[in-house]
Design a protein around this motif. Structure first.
Motif, short mmCIF file in Angstrom:
data_model
loop_
_atom_site.label_atom_id
_atom_site.label_comp_id
_atom_site.label_asym_id
_atom_site.label_seq_id
_atom_site.Cartn_x
_atom_site.Cartn_y
_atom_site.Cartn_z
N GLN A 169 0.85 -1.18 0.00
CA GLN A 169 0.00 0.00 0.00
C GLN A 169 0.89 1.24 0.00
O GLN A 169 1.77 1.36 0.85
N HIS A 170 0.62 2.08 -0.98
CA HIS A 170 1.34 3.35 -1.03
C HIS A 170 0.35 4.46 -0.73
O HIS A 170 -0.70 4.53 -1.38
N GLN A 212 7.33 -4.22 11.37
CA GLN A 212 8.74 -4.37 11.03
C GLN A 212 9.17 -3.18 10.17
O GLN A 212 8.69 -3.03 9.05
N ARG A 213 10.06 -2.38 10.68
CA ARG A 213 10.60 -1.27 9.90
C ARG A 213 11.56 -1.82 8.85
O ARG A 213 12.13 -2.89 9.03
N PRO A 214 11.74 -1.11 7.76
CA PRO A 214 12.69 -1.57 6.73
C PRO A 214 14.06 -1.85 7.32
O PRO A 214 14.63 -1.01 8.01
N THR A 222 6.88 7.98 9.69
CA THR A 222 7.33 7.02 10.71
C THR A 222 6.51 5.74 10.71
O THR A 222 6.88 4.76 11.35
N ASP A 223 5.39 5.73 9.98
CA ASP A 223 4.54 4.53 9.91
C ASP A 223 5.04 3.55 8.86
O ASP A 223 4.53 2.43 8.77
N VAL A 224 6.02 3.95 8.07
CA VAL A 224 6.54 3.08 7.03
C VAL A 224 7.03 1.75 7.61
O VAL A 224 7.69 1.73 8.65
N GLY A 225 6.70 0.67 6.93
CA GLY A 225 7.15 -0.64 7.38
C GLY A 225 6.17 -1.71 6.92
O GLY A 225 5.24 -1.44 6.16
N SER A 275 4.09 2.08 2.36
CA SER A 275 4.98 3.17 1.98
C SER A 275 4.22 4.48 2.16
O SER A 275 3.05 4.56 1.76
N VAL A 276 4.86 5.45 2.72
CA VAL A 276 4.23 6.75 2.93
C VAL A 276 5.04 7.79 2.20
O VAL A 276 6.23 8.00 2.49
#
Lengths: 112, 112
Positions: A11-12, A37-39, A82-85, A109-110
């Motif tokens: 989801q982008h 899980q963060r990148p 910061t929500d990316v992951g 992805s944000v």
């Protein structure tokens, strides 16, 4: 065996938009857990839901357990970078409750 | 406050070689787990252990061996590495009375 599915796979979103990921189990679950899980990182426990229809909130994150205890959702309001992951749901694979089957995850992805 | 540590963090090996990935936790957790993470598959359980000297197979145990002579250590051995075992390996631990799993930082293994 038990299967746990998640949609969407990816989801982008634009920063500030909402995001929802859905988790479905092939069997009724005694509880469900969510991990982030963060990148490049490792999974980190977010929350556990136990009761039918339960809703829990953590700041901008809202977690819900379905009435039939076979599905769950995670909703993020006004996403931030910061929500990316990747967000994983996990359900117990046996009656002992210590082994969990993880879903394949939803990668968020944000875009700033 | 090390928590749970994995070593090495990165490993490159050749097909047919034996490789051992280490996992050490300082919480005295009863349960320990090994997962592999591959794109599109999420986290798949390889082996788990409920206590010292008690281990059991997970979803994908073939080609792997584990041991747990001490509560704090749970090494994973690839007896004869194959290219299909190229993956990121995560160790996790959890207490006897709670089902939350705490993950290590992971080992990225490449088998050439």
């Amino acid at each position: 065996g038990q299967q746990v599915m998640q949609i969407p796979q990816y989801q982008h979103v634009q920063e500030g938009e909402d995001f929802t990921t859905y988790c479905n189990s092939s069997t009724t679950l005694s509880n469900i857990q969510w991990y982030k899980q963060r990148p490049g990182g490792h999974p980190v426990f977010l929350i556990q839901l136990v009761k039918s229809g339960e809703v829990k909130k953590q700041k901008r994150l809202t977690f819900q357990f379905g009435e039939a205890k076979k599905n769950s959702s995670l909703h993020i309001t006004a996403t931030q970078t910061t929500d990316v992951g990747t967000y994983f749901c996990a359900g117990p694979s046996d009656n002992y409750g210590q082994n969990f089957v993880f879903g394949p995850g939803t990668r968020l992805s944000v875009l700033p | 406050d090390a928590g749970i540590t994995q070593s090495p963090r990165y490993k490159i090996t050749e097909t047919g070689r034996q490789v051992t990935l280490m996992c050490h936790q300082t919480w005295s957790h009863s349960y320990m787990f090994w997962y592999r993470q591959d794109l599109g598959h999420g986290l798949r359980l390889i082996y788990y252990s409920a206590a010292a000297d008690i281990t059991d197979k997970g979803e994908v145990p073939d080609g792997y061996v584990v041991s747990r002579s001490k509560t704090e250590n749970f090494p994973l051995t690839l007896e004869s590495a194959t290219r299909s075992q190229t993956s990121v390996y995560f160790c996790a631990s959890g207490g006897q009375w709670e089902s939350i799993q705490y993950f290590g930082a992971g080992t990225r293994l490449s088998v050439l």
